[in-house]
Design a protein around this motif. Structure first.
Motif, PDB file in Angstrom:
ATOM      1  N   PRO A   1       0.834  -1.208   0.000  1.00 18.35           N
ATOM      2  CA  PRO A   1       0.000   0.000   0.000  1.00 18.35           C
ATOM      3  C   PRO A   1       0.868   1.258   0.000  1.00 18.35           C
ATOM      4  N   PHE A   2       0.292   2.324  -0.521  1.00 19.65           N
ATOM      5  CA  PHE A   2       1.009   3.598  -0.556  1.00 19.65           C
ATOM      6  C   PHE A   2       0.929   4.348   0.776  1.00 19.65           C
ATOM      7  N   ASN A   3       0.262   3.745   1.767  1.00 21.18           N
ATOM      8  CA  ASN A   3       0.155   4.365   3.088  1.00 21.18           C
ATOM      9  C   ASN A   3       0.351   3.277   4.137  1.00 21.18           C
ATOM     10  N   ASN A   4       0.257   3.646   5.400  1.00 25.37           N
ATOM     11  CA  ASN A   4       0.488   2.677   6.480  1.00 25.37           C
ATOM     12  C   ASN A   4      -0.810   2.252   7.158  1.00 25.37           C
ATOM     13  N   ILE A   5      -1.931   2.286   6.413  1.00 26.42           N
ATOM     14  CA  ILE A   5      -3.209   1.949   7.012  1.00 26.42           C
ATOM     15  C   ILE A   5      -3.361   0.454   7.230  1.00 26.42           C
ATOM     16  N   GLU A   6      -2.645  -0.366   6.429  1.00 31.11           N
ATOM     17  CA  GLU A   6      -2.734  -1.808   6.592  1.00 31.11           C
ATOM     18  C   GLU A   6      -2.014  -2.240   7.869  1.00 31.11           C
ATOM     19  N   VAL A   7      -2.374  -3.426   8.343  1.00 25.56           N
ATOM     20  CA  VAL A   7      -1.776  -3.951   9.573  1.00 25.56           C
ATOM     21  C   VAL A   7      -0.283  -4.206   9.375  1.00 25.56           C
ATOM     22  N   THR A   8       0.098  -4.627   8.160  1.00 26.06           N
ATOM     23  CA  THR A   8       1.502  -4.901   7.867  1.00 26.06           C
ATOM     24  C   THR A   8       1.967  -3.980   6.749  1.00 26.06           C
ATOM     25  N   LEU A   9       3.284  -3.890   6.576  1.00 28.02           N
ATOM     26  CA  LEU A   9       3.843  -3.026   5.542  1.00 28.02           C
ATOM     27  C   LEU A   9       3.470  -3.490   4.152  1.00 28.02           C
ATOM     28  N   TYR A  10       3.281  -4.784   4.002  1.00 26.01           N
ATOM     29  CA  TYR A  10       2.911  -5.335   2.696  1.00 26.01           C
ATOM     30  C   TYR A  10       2.177  -6.657   2.909  1.00 26.01           C
ATOM     31  N   LEU A  11       1.419  -7.045   1.888  1.00 29.15           N
ATOM     32  CA  LEU A  11       0.703  -8.323   1.899  1.00 29.15           C
ATOM     33  C   LEU A  11       1.388  -9.250   0.919  1.00 29.15           C
ATOM     34  N   LYS A  12       1.667 -10.464   1.340  1.00 31.42           N
ATOM     35  CA  LYS A  12       2.387 -11.421   0.498  1.00 31.42           C
ATOM     36  C   LYS A  12       1.584 -12.719   0.397  1.00 31.42           C
ATOM     37  N   ILE A  13       1.327 -13.175  -0.845  1.00 31.83           N
ATOM     38  CA  ILE A  13       0.577 -14.417  -1.078  1.00 31.83           C
ATOM     39  C   ILE A  13       1.460 -15.370  -1.871  1.00 31.83           C
ATOM     40  N   LYS A  14       1.624 -16.568  -1.368  1.00 31.99           N
ATOM     41  CA  LYS A  14       2.369 -17.586  -2.109  1.00 31.99           C
ATOM     42  C   LYS A  14       1.560 -18.042  -3.319  1.00 31.99           C
ATOM     43  N   LEU A  15       2.183 -18.141  -4.466  1.00 28.77           N
ATOM     44  CA  LEU A  15       1.492 -18.609  -5.668  1.00 28.77           C
ATOM     45  C   LEU A  15       0.924 -20.003  -5.469  1.00 28.77           C
ATOM     46  N   SER A  16       1.640 -20.835  -4.736  1.00 29.70           N
ATOM     47  CA  SER A  16       1.194 -22.215  -4.532  1.00 29.70           C
ATOM     48  C   SER A  16      -0.056 -22.305  -3.660  1.00 29.70           C
ATOM     49  N   GLU A  17      -0.377 -21.221  -2.916  1.00 33.70           N
ATOM     50  CA  GLU A  17      -1.541 -21.232  -2.036  1.00 33.70           C
ATOM     51  C   GLU A  17      -2.788 -20.648  -2.691  1.00 33.70           C
ATOM     52  N   ILE A  18      -2.631 -20.093  -3.888  1.00 32.79           N
ATOM     53  CA  ILE A  18      -3.774 -19.482  -4.579  1.00 32.79           C
ATOM     54  C   ILE A  18      -4.670 -20.577  -5.148  1.00 32.79           C
ATOM     55  N   LYS A  19      -5.929 -20.568  -4.757  1.00 32.51           N
ATOM     56  CA  LYS A  19      -6.882 -21.573  -5.228  1.00 32.51           C
ATOM     57  C   LYS A  19      -7.592 -21.148  -6.507  1.00 32.51           C
ATOM     58  N   ARG A  20      -7.926 -19.852  -6.574  1.00 32.65           N
ATOM     59  CA  ARG A  20      -8.618 -19.342  -7.755  1.00 32.65           C
ATOM     60  C   ARG A  20      -8.188 -17.908  -8.025  1.00 32.65           C
ATOM     61  N   ILE A  21      -8.160 -17.532  -9.292  1.00 32.12           N
ATOM     62  CA  ILE A  21      -7.965 -16.141  -9.704  1.00 32.12           C
ATOM     63  C   ILE A  21      -9.135 -15.804 -10.619  1.00 32.12           C
ATOM     64  N   ILE A  22      -9.908 -14.810 -10.230  1.00 37.19           N
ATOM     65  CA  ILE A  22     -11.153 -14.523 -10.942  1.00 37.19           C
ATOM     66  C   ILE A  22     -11.109 -13.106 -11.499  1.00 37.19           C
ATOM     67  N   LYS A  23     -11.381 -12.980 -12.775  1.00 31.88           N
ATOM     68  CA  LYS A  23     -11.535 -11.647 -13.362  1.00 31.88           C
ATOM     69  C   LYS A  23     -12.836 -11.039 -12.871  1.00 31.88           C
ATOM     70  N   ARG A  24     -12.773  -9.786 -12.444  1.00 31.01           N
ATOM     71  CA  ARG A  24     -13.962  -9.121 -11.916  1.00 31.01           C
ATOM     72  C   ARG A  24     -14.143  -7.771 -12.601  1.00 31.01           C
ATOM     73  N   ARG A  25     -15.343  -7.246 -12.476  1.00 33.86           N
ATOM     74  CA  ARG A  25     -15.601  -5.889 -12.949  1.00 33.86           C
ATOM     75  C   ARG A  25     -15.784  -4.972 -11.746  1.00 33.86           C
ATOM     76  N   PHE A  26     -15.514  -3.706 -11.961  1.00 31.11           N
ATOM     77  CA  PHE A  26     -15.676  -2.704 -10.909  1.00 31.11           C
ATOM     78  C   PHE A  26     -16.285  -1.474 -11.563  1.00 31.11           C
ATOM     79  N   LEU A  27     -17.396  -0.984 -10.986  1.00 26.73           N
ATOM     80  CA  LEU A  27     -18.168   0.110 -11.585  1.00 26.73           C
ATOM     81  C   LEU A  27     -18.487  -0.186 -13.051  1.00 26.73           C
ATOM     82  N   LEU A  28     -18.893  -1.442 -13.289  1.00 28.64           N
ATOM     83  CA  LEU A  28     -19.297  -1.932 -14.608  1.00 28.64           C
ATOM     84  C   LEU A  28     -18.143  -1.957 -15.612  1.00 28.64           C
ATOM     85  N   GLN A  29     -16.907  -1.814 -15.143  1.00 30.67           N
ATOM     86  CA  GLN A  29     -15.733  -1.875 -16.013  1.00 30.67           C
ATOM     87  C   GLN A  29     -14.945  -3.144 -15.690  1.00 30.67           C
TER      88      GLN A  29
END
Length: 872
Positions: free
Chosen positions: A195-223
């Motif tokens: 994140p560009f600020n310190n609002i998150e609990v940690t400095l960064y979020l890290k996800i292992k590729l091997s732990e990802i179960k699904r990756i889904i394309k989504r829309r936001f504000l109809l885009q």
């Protein structure tokens, strides 16, 4: 609780950016002691979060600031702010409506460990931007944020040894009612969000590729700009500036070898739901996800139907159809009188017309139900206020009455109404929040339940039972058509009284092409407030639920010893014996269940019969001399000693094995007969390369030439060569396939055309209905096999293998498929797994049949052999 945990993005306006903070002290000038805390610089306001949690967080909007300047007194590092308004939040650390203090106030803010020059220039820049009108103000604030964010780089010291950066982009983390920008980095091992600020609990979020179960394309504000990661029972929802950036990251992710995602194809899930392998609740959650509904975005929160219509009776009768809502109609069409008034307004309206000015799911409607569980969301959404006590979600029966009668209330439900794991906690005012008093003096507390519910958990449990009961299961596909399917827009939506405001629909406007800031801002607000129609998943009627796997094996004609039969860990498909070989290609093989024999014909014009008990040949007859070739054979159950044989020169042969003679031989088609099928009612179906299918009424007594010729009942013309036919076991549906990949459905009662199915790219070689006639399976030279819902024509499953597929047979859950390379595939269509794959023939495997208990399989091949296999 740490200070930064107390402050959250929910305390900011929707779309407001949080930049950075400083340790500081704040005081009302000459009027109050100094408070220690942190100064948060945001794009639309300054926020001071005191270290003492009993003191309120104070928010000072830039639009209300008259002056912001550096103190000229002896106090160093001090900023003086004169504001017409400030907002007090979380006083005594209690969730309650914000306090808006509309009086001129003077604040002193003293920075402790930073120089005033480090932050004052940014504050003044944001203050100047606030003098612009709202759209320009927000655009300027976003530009300032972007320029500062571009200076923030990813810290490579976070990488593990040997980890390489593959792609780095800027995006936003989306959580309910908040947007947090940051840098997304894909490496060979992880996905990082910094994140560009310190609002998150940690400095960064890290996800292992091997732990990802699904990756889904989504829309936001109809885009189409979103991407959601599912991992370790949680989600990370990210959005990007445009679809090109999103798609580039998505494609890079799919190319990573460490990625090992679960397969969850729509066709597989639909089949599982139809067969009872997953519940209605699970299937609706899946469809919501597929349609871009996510718990991370209140503008696209998962939507569930009202199913129960009785909230007044002392008991809930799930065996009475009157207990339930009509799932064939949208909420707005349940009350005929209200619908009539809405349609009168609709016809008088200029284009674009709409029936319902309010949607069935918006952030406000979601929080209407969930305000007791997420009061902070409601305060964020409604500028620090709760709804008027009389407009809140006070009673289940009142809410149901309102959605049937109110001219602007068409709300459906949220998943929490059916989620038994949460015990209905959203119905209880567990935080003891003071929501106020209703007009009759009653204090707003827990939601009032119907008489038939003893407690919130009991209420949810009974609603879940209703959702899973037979009535809802038999009708849920109609509601799916309205929300996710072919009735959600266009002519079918008009016909179904299911038309909403045009900005609710994807594709109504492309925000990326809207250059006017005022227009874009207005459109974004409208899209968020009016609600968004889910992405359309189905373009044809959704198939109904057929049965429950746990209770209906018998009606599907499966083996009675299912526990043994389905224990895949112990199953082994082994060759039992091989019959005497044909002199040419073995083209067809069939079991006679009554006599426990297996019959085969081939291009050598021979009929061979083998006994299963002795494994010996009991007949070997050359019926006609070369060059006649046999293509197919059927065995009438009413005439167990008789075989009907199709030939390549268009004749149909009736052979009596007991008398060892041909009892009939006549020209049935003008060209080669490619396929035969025999209905339970005695009708015979023949398909030919002369582009026709003919239906014959067979006699009860031994057949004669004259009777069969005069028994032609119908002829179904095709534009291409007919390659295969199939008849459903209830004798109601006929399916035909052609040499160019077409598949047609016909009514077998009046031989009328029903519809054309989404076919194949090449010749359809085999068709087969499931034993319960609800589905049709096909295989083709294009290497694929497909499963269709026979009522709606919807393609519910497809799979592509390596070689052209020549034949198949199906018992409803398990399909045996033969290919051009001689491979026999054994598929479990309940679990969508390939159970066995064996090399059965040298050359193409051309025909398969299964004995009635499912344990013996016969295959015929291009190599002249007939092999019999056993499931051990």
């Amino acid at each position: 609780m740490e200070t930064k945990e107390r402050f959250s993005l929910l305390l900011l306006e929707p779309g407001e950016y949080y930049f950075e903070d400083y340790i500081a002290s704040l005081a009302y000038a000459n009027n109050s002691p100094w408070l220690c805390g942190r100064l948060k610089i945001c794009s639309l306001s300054l926020v001071f979060d005191p270290k003492d949690h009993y003191k309120p967080i104070m928010k000072i909007p830039f639009t209300q600031c008259e002056t912001i300047s550096k103190s000229m007194d002896d106090e160093k590092n001090t900023i003086i702010i004169v504001s017409k308004q400030y907002i007090g939040m979380l006083e005594h650390n209690v969730l309650e409506p914000y306090k808006f203090v509309n009086e001129v106030s003077v604040f002193k803010i003293n920075l402790k460990y930073a120089k005033i020059e480090d932050c004052l220039s940014l504050i003044l820049q944001l203050h100047r931007a606030s003098s612009l009108q709202t759209p320009e103000h927000r655009h300027m604030a976003a530009a300032i944020a972007y320029s500062r964010q571009s200076l923030t780089k990813f810290d490579p010291t976070w990488l593990e040894l040997g980890e390489n950066i593959i792609m780095e982009v800027v995006g936003q983390k989306i959580t309910p009612l908040s947007i947090n920008p940051g840098r997304i980095v894909l490496t060979s091992v992880h996905v990082y969000f910094q994140p560009f600020n310190n609002i998150e609990v940690t400095l960064y979020l890290k996800i292992k590729l091997s732990e990802i179960k699904r990756i889904i394309k989504r829309r936001f504000l109809l885009q189409q700009v979103g991407l959601e990661f599912e991992y370790e029972n949680t989600q990370l929802y990210l959005t990007f500036k445009n679809s090109e950036i999103r798609d580039s990251l998505y494609n890079c992710l799919l190319n990573q070898t460490k990625l090992n995602m679960e397969k969850c194809d729509r066709c597989i899930m639909t089949l599982k739901w139809q067969n009872g392998a997953i519940s209605n609740f699970e299937y609706l959650l899946y469809l919501n996800s597929l349609a871009d509904r996510t718990f991370n975005d209140l503008t696209q929160y998962p939507v569930f139907p009202w199913v129960v219509a009785d909230y007044l009776s002392p008991t809930l009768d799930l065996n009475n159809s009157k207990t339930f809502r009509d799932l064939t109609k949208p909420i707005g069409a349940l009350n005929p009188e209200r619908l009539l008034k809405l349609k009168e307004r609709y016809y008088e309206m200029n284009s674009p017309k709409f029936l319902y000015g309010s949607h069935y799911s918006t952030p406000g409607f979601v929080l209407f139900y969930l305000v007791r569980k997420y009061p902070q969301y409601m305060l964020c959404l409604q500028n620090g206020r709760f709804d008027h006590p009389d407009r809140m979600f006070n009673s289940i029966s009142d809410a149901w009455r309102n959605v049937q009668n109110n001219m602007s209330d068409f709300k459906e439900l949220v998943p929490e109404f059916y989620d038994v794991s949460q015990n209905g906690d959203f119905l209880i005012n567990k935080y003891g929040i003071d929501f106020g008093y209703r007009h009759d003096g009653r204090k707003v507390g827990d939601v009032e339940l119907p008489k038939w519910a003893a407690s919130p958990s009991d209420f949810i449990s009974k609603l879940r039972q209703a959702l899973e009961c037979d009535y809802v299961s038999n009708n849920l596909h109609h509601w799916i058509d309205l929300i996710f399917g072919y009735k959600q827009n266009g002519a079918e939506a008009i016909k179904s009284n299911n038309v909403f405001y045009y900005l609710c629909y994807e594709g109504a406007v492309d925000l990326n092409n809207v250059r006017d800031w005022y227009q874009r801002h207005a459109l974004e607000v409208q899209i968020m407030e009016f609600g968004q129609i889910p992405k359309q998943i189905f373009e044809k009627p959704h198939p109904p639920k057929t049965c429950s796997l746990s209770r209906d094996f018998g009606q599907l004609g499966l083996s009675s010893k299912l526990d043994q039969y389905w224990n895949w860990n112990n199953i082994n498909l082994t060759k039992w014996f091989t019959t005497t070989a044909h002199k040419d290609i073995a083209s067809s093989v069939k079991f006679c269940n009554d006599s426990h024999t297996v019959w085969s014909v081939g291009h050598d014009a021979m009929l061979k019969v083998h006994c299963l008990s002795t494994k010996k040949q009991i007949r070997n007859v050359t019926i006609q001399r070369f060059p006649v070739k046999f293509n197919d054979i059927v065995l009438p159950s009413k005439h167990p000693s008789t075989a009907l044989i199709a030939t390549m020169h268009g004749s149909l042969i009736v052979y009596d094995i007991d008398c060892c003679r041909v009892t009939d031989d006549f020209r049935a088609h003008e060209d080669s007969i490619t396929c035969l099928a025999l209905a339970n009612n005695g009708y015979l179906i023949t398909g030919s390369t002369d582009c026709s299918v003919r239906i014959w009424e067979t006699p009860l007594a031994p057949w004669t030439r004259l009777e069969l010729i005069e028994s032609l009942k119908a002829e179904l013309e095709h534009e291409n060569k007919v390659s295969c036919v199939a008849i459903s076991k209830n004798d109601k549906l006929l399916a035909t396939g052609t040499s160019n990949g077409e598949i047609f459905l016909w009514s077998f009662s009046d031989f009328s055309f029903i519809q054309q199915l989404p076919g194949h790219l090449n010749c359809v070689n085999n068709l087969c209905f499931s034993p319960d006639h609800s589905k049709l399976i096909s295989c083709s030279d294009d290497c694929s096999f497909k499963v269709f819902d026979s009522m709606s024509g919807l393609e519910v499953y497809t799979n592509t293998l390596q070689w052209p597929l020549k034949c198949l047979t199906w018992d409803g859950y398990h399909v045996y498929i033969g290919d051009q390379n001689g491979t026999l595939y054994f598929w479990d269509l309940e679990k969508f797994l390939l159970v066995k794959e064996i090399h059965a023939h040298d050359g193409a495997l051309l025909a398969i049949d299964v004995f009635n208990d499912g344990r013996i399989i016969a295959t015929a091949g291009h190599d002249h052999f007939i092999h019999l296999w056993k499931l051990v």
